[in-house]
Design a protein around this motif. Structure first.
Motif, PDB file in Angstrom:
ATOM      1  N   ALA A  27      15.802  40.081  83.867  1.00  0.00           N
ATOM      2  CA  ALA A  27      16.370  40.182  85.213  1.00  0.00           C
ATOM      3  C   ALA A  27      17.356  41.345  85.307  1.00  0.00           C
ATOM      4  O   ALA A  27      17.377  42.085  86.299  1.00  0.00           O
ATOM      5  CB  ALA A  27      17.049  38.870  85.595  1.00  0.00           C
ATOM      6  N   LEU A  28      18.169  41.541  84.260  1.00  0.00           N
ATOM      7  CA  LEU A  28      19.140  42.630  84.282  1.00  0.00           C
ATOM      8  C   LEU A  28      18.465  43.996  84.210  1.00  0.00           C
ATOM      9  O   LEU A  28      19.065  45.007  84.573  1.00  0.00           O
ATOM     10  CB  LEU A  28      20.134  42.462  83.137  1.00  0.00           C
ATOM     11  N   ASN A  29      17.225  44.017  83.743  1.00  0.00           N
ATOM     12  CA  ASN A  29      16.452  45.255  83.725  1.00  0.00           C
ATOM     13  C   ASN A  29      15.672  45.454  85.025  1.00  0.00           C
ATOM     14  O   ASN A  29      14.832  46.353  85.109  1.00  0.00           O
ATOM     15  CB  ASN A  29      15.503  45.267  82.529  1.00  0.00           C
ATOM     16  N   GLY A  30      15.924  44.596  86.015  1.00  0.00           N
ATOM     17  CA  GLY A  30      15.364  44.799  87.336  1.00  0.00           C
ATOM     18  C   GLY A  30      14.103  44.028  87.656  1.00  0.00           C
ATOM     19  O   GLY A  30      13.575  44.148  88.764  1.00  0.00           O
ATOM     20  N   ALA A  31      13.592  43.235  86.693  1.00  0.00           N
ATOM     21  CA  ALA A  31      12.370  42.476  86.937  1.00  0.00           C
ATOM     22  C   ALA A  31      12.683  41.159  87.645  1.00  0.00           C
ATOM     23  O   ALA A  31      13.712  40.531  87.376  1.00  0.00           O
ATOM     24  CB  ALA A  31      11.656  42.190  85.620  1.00  0.00           C
ATOM     25  N   SER A  32      11.786  40.747  88.530  1.00  0.00           N
ATOM     26  CA  SER A  32      11.918  39.415  89.116  1.00  0.00           C
ATOM     27  C   SER A  32      11.341  38.399  88.122  1.00  0.00           C
ATOM     28  O   SER A  32      10.258  38.607  87.574  1.00  0.00           O
ATOM     29  CB  SER A  32      11.182  39.334  90.449  1.00  0.00           C
ATOM     30  N   VAL A  33      12.083  37.326  87.869  1.00  0.00           N
ATOM     31  CA  VAL A  33      11.735  36.376  86.820  1.00  0.00           C
ATOM     32  C   VAL A  33      11.795  34.955  87.368  1.00  0.00           C
ATOM     33  O   VAL A  33      12.741  34.595  88.074  1.00  0.00           O
ATOM     34  CB  VAL A  33      12.705  36.485  85.615  1.00  0.00           C
ATOM     35  N   ALA A  34      10.785  34.163  87.041  1.00  0.00           N
ATOM     36  CA  ALA A  34      10.808  32.730  87.328  1.00  0.00           C
ATOM     37  C   ALA A  34      10.798  31.982  86.009  1.00  0.00           C
ATOM     38  O   ALA A  34       9.997  32.275  85.125  1.00  0.00           O
ATOM     39  CB  ALA A  34       9.605  32.319  88.173  1.00  0.00           C
ATOM     40  N   VAL A  35      11.707  31.014  85.864  1.00  0.00           N
ATOM     41  CA  VAL A  35      11.725  30.142  84.689  1.00  0.00           C
ATOM     42  C   VAL A  35      11.397  28.731  85.151  1.00  0.00           C
ATOM     43  O   VAL A  35      12.124  28.150  85.967  1.00  0.00           O
ATOM     44  CB  VAL A  35      13.086  30.162  83.972  1.00  0.00           C
ATOM     45  N   LEU A  36      10.291  28.196  84.640  1.00  0.00           N
ATOM     46  CA  LEU A  36       9.871  26.839  84.982  1.00  0.00           C
ATOM     47  C   LEU A  36      10.414  25.892  83.926  1.00  0.00           C
ATOM     48  O   LEU A  36      10.111  26.042  82.738  1.00  0.00           O
ATOM     49  CB  LEU A  36       8.347  26.746  85.048  1.00  0.00           C
ATOM     50  N   ASP A  37      11.237  24.943  84.339  1.00  0.00           N
ATOM     51  CA  ASP A  37      11.867  24.012  83.401  1.00  0.00           C
ATOM     52  C   ASP A  37      11.053  22.728  83.342  1.00  0.00           C
ATOM     53  O   ASP A  37      11.141  21.871  84.217  1.00  0.00           O
ATOM     54  CB  ASP A  37      13.307  23.726  83.827  1.00  0.00           C
ATOM     55  N   ALA A  38      10.253  22.610  82.264  1.00  0.00           N
ATOM     56  CA  ALA A  38       9.421  21.426  82.064  1.00  0.00           C
ATOM     57  C   ALA A  38       9.995  20.520  80.980  1.00  0.00           C
ATOM     58  O   ALA A  38       9.326  19.582  80.543  1.00  0.00           O
ATOM     59  CB  ALA A  38       7.993  21.834  81.700  1.00  0.00           C
ATOM     60  N   ASP A  39      11.206  20.819  80.522  1.00  0.00           N
ATOM     61  CA  ASP A  39      11.885  19.977  79.539  1.00  0.00           C
ATOM     62  C   ASP A  39      12.545  18.812  80.279  1.00  0.00           C
ATOM     63  O   ASP A  39      13.268  19.037  81.251  1.00  0.00           O
ATOM     64  CB  ASP A  39      12.947  20.807  78.813  1.00  0.00           C
ATOM     65  N   PRO A  40      12.305  17.557  79.847  1.00  0.00           N
ATOM     66  CA  PRO A  40      12.900  16.415  80.559  1.00  0.00           C
ATOM     67  C   PRO A  40      14.418  16.486  80.680  1.00  0.00           C
ATOM     68  O   PRO A  40      15.000  15.947  81.629  1.00  0.00           O
ATOM     69  CB  PRO A  40      12.467  15.209  79.716  1.00  0.00           C
ATOM     70  N   ASN A  41      15.075  17.146  79.726  1.00  0.00           N
ATOM     71  CA  ASN A  41      16.534  17.264  79.782  1.00  0.00           C
ATOM     72  C   ASN A  41      17.018  18.351  80.727  1.00  0.00           C
ATOM     73  O   ASN A  41      18.214  18.479  80.966  1.00  0.00           O
ATOM     74  CB  ASN A  41      17.088  17.526  78.377  1.00  0.00           C
ATOM     75  N   VAL A  59      14.884  29.627  89.048  1.00  0.00           N
ATOM     76  CA  VAL A  59      14.620  28.504  88.150  1.00  0.00           C
ATOM     77  C   VAL A  59      13.918  27.404  88.947  1.00  0.00           C
ATOM     78  O   VAL A  59      14.414  26.964  89.986  1.00  0.00           O
ATOM     79  CB  VAL A  59      15.917  27.971  87.507  1.00  0.00           C
ATOM     80  N   VAL A  60      12.762  26.983  88.444  1.00  0.00           N
ATOM     81  CA  VAL A  60      11.968  25.938  89.098  1.00  0.00           C
ATOM     82  C   VAL A  60      12.195  24.636  88.338  1.00  0.00           C
ATOM     83  O   VAL A  60      11.845  24.531  87.160  1.00  0.00           O
ATOM     84  CB  VAL A  60      10.472  26.298  89.100  1.00  0.00           C
ATOM     85  N   PRO A  61      12.774  23.613  88.978  1.00  0.00           N
ATOM     86  CA  PRO A  61      13.104  22.378  88.263  1.00  0.00           C
ATOM     87  C   PRO A  61      11.959  21.378  88.243  1.00  0.00           C
ATOM     88  O   PRO A  61      10.982  21.491  88.999  1.00  0.00           O
ATOM     89  CB  PRO A  61      14.271  21.826  89.082  1.00  0.00           C
ATOM     90  N   ASN A  62      12.108  20.399  87.360  1.00  0.00           N
ATOM     91  CA  ASN A  62      11.248  19.206  87.356  1.00  0.00           C
ATOM     92  C   ASN A  62       9.753  19.531  87.342  1.00  0.00           C
ATOM     93  O   ASN A  62       8.967  18.955  88.118  1.00  0.00           O
ATOM     94  CB  ASN A  62      11.578  18.322  88.568  1.00  0.00           C
ATOM     95  N   VAL A  63       9.354  20.443  86.479  1.00  0.00           N
ATOM     96  CA  VAL A  63       7.935  20.781  86.363  1.00  0.00           C
ATOM     97  C   VAL A  63       7.223  19.640  85.647  1.00  0.00           C
ATOM     98  O   VAL A  63       7.629  19.219  84.565  1.00  0.00           O
ATOM     99  CB  VAL A  63       7.758  22.111  85.604  1.00  0.00           C
ATOM    100  N   ARG A  64       6.142  19.158  86.245  1.00  0.00           N
ATOM    101  CA  ARG A  64       5.446  17.993  85.707  1.00  0.00           C
ATOM    102  C   ARG A  64       3.977  18.305  85.472  1.00  0.00           C
ATOM    103  O   ARG A  64       3.458  19.350  85.922  1.00  0.00           O
ATOM    104  CB  ARG A  64       5.564  16.807  86.680  1.00  0.00           C
TER     105      ARG A  64
END
Length: 226
Positions: A27-41, A59-64
């Motif tokens: 992201a700091l290098n200018g790229a658009s980034v999505a992080v999908l959080d599929a960890d239950p915690n 950040v995309v939460p609650n990935v199932r």
């Protein structure tokens, strides 16, 4: 757009830490980034709830299991890079995410027990290769290593794993206070208070080196400057 998946059946090996570090640097290098959080915690969601997350990092939460493929596909359409932080079990969710991966990163601490656990993730990945009929690029990443000295145990494990045909990142991700501080204070590695964490510059260089290796493994059309 490339999807990078982080998989490990063992907790505490730096899976979410690696995802956040690479996402922040991209992201700091200018790229658009999505992080999908599929960890239950939901560790990435918890990090993103603190101040300092770059605006071009989503950040995309609650990935199932029921949603992961749709969420990856949507994120690939709207972001330059998609990172998926997976749960620690061998599940349909993990299999589906691996099926879309341009690269799977398997974090692993430098102990025989951790290497055996990482082997389970790699064996699961290879079964998915057969199921989906395509190779799934992956690399094992040694994490939480000493920045001062490379132990005999780690050297022996590296040699043993490479001898079994398992690809490994040349540079490990060291144990750094700065990496832990991210989850306390939020934001990016570069934004941390220089006085609050030790060896911040060395930590940044460690992540830049790893990101360079990651980008070199992605399809050429997907490369960006690190």
């Amino acid at each position: 757009m490339p999807t990078i998946v982080f998989a490990s059946p063992k907790g505490g090996v730096g899976k979410s830490t690696t995802a956040v570090l690479l996402a922040g640097e991209l992201a700091l290098n200018g790229a658009s980034v999505a992080v999908l959080d599929a960890d239950p915690n939901q560790p990435v969601v918890n990090w993103a709830s603190k101040p300092g997350k770059p605006d071009n990092l989503t950040v995309v939460p609650n990935v199932r299991e029921e949603t992961v493929l749709d969420q990856i596909e949507e994120s690939e359409r709207t972001h330059a890079f998609v990172l998926v932080d997976l749960e620690g079990t061998a599940s349909l969710l993990v299999a589906q995410a691996m099926s879309r991966a341009h690269l799977v990163i398997v974090p692993c601490q430098g102990s025989p027990l951790d290497v055996r656990e990482a082997g389970k993730a790699i064996a699961f990945l290879r079964r998915q290769e057969r199921a989906f009929g395509r190779p799934i690029p992956f690399r094992l990443l040694f994490t939480r290593t000493s920045p001062a000295v490379r132990s005999r145990t780690l050297r022996a494990l590296d040699t043993e794993v490479r001898g079994q045909g398992v690809p490994i990142f040349d540079g490990p991700l060291h144990e750094r206070d700065a990496y832990r501080a991210l989850f306390m204070w939020g934001g990016t590695l570069r934004a941390l208070d220089q006085q609050a964490v030790a060896n911040k510059d060395a930590a940044i260089q460690n992540v830049k080196t790893l990101l360079g290796e990651v980008l070199a493994l992605l399809p050429k059309r997907e490369k960006v400057n690190a």
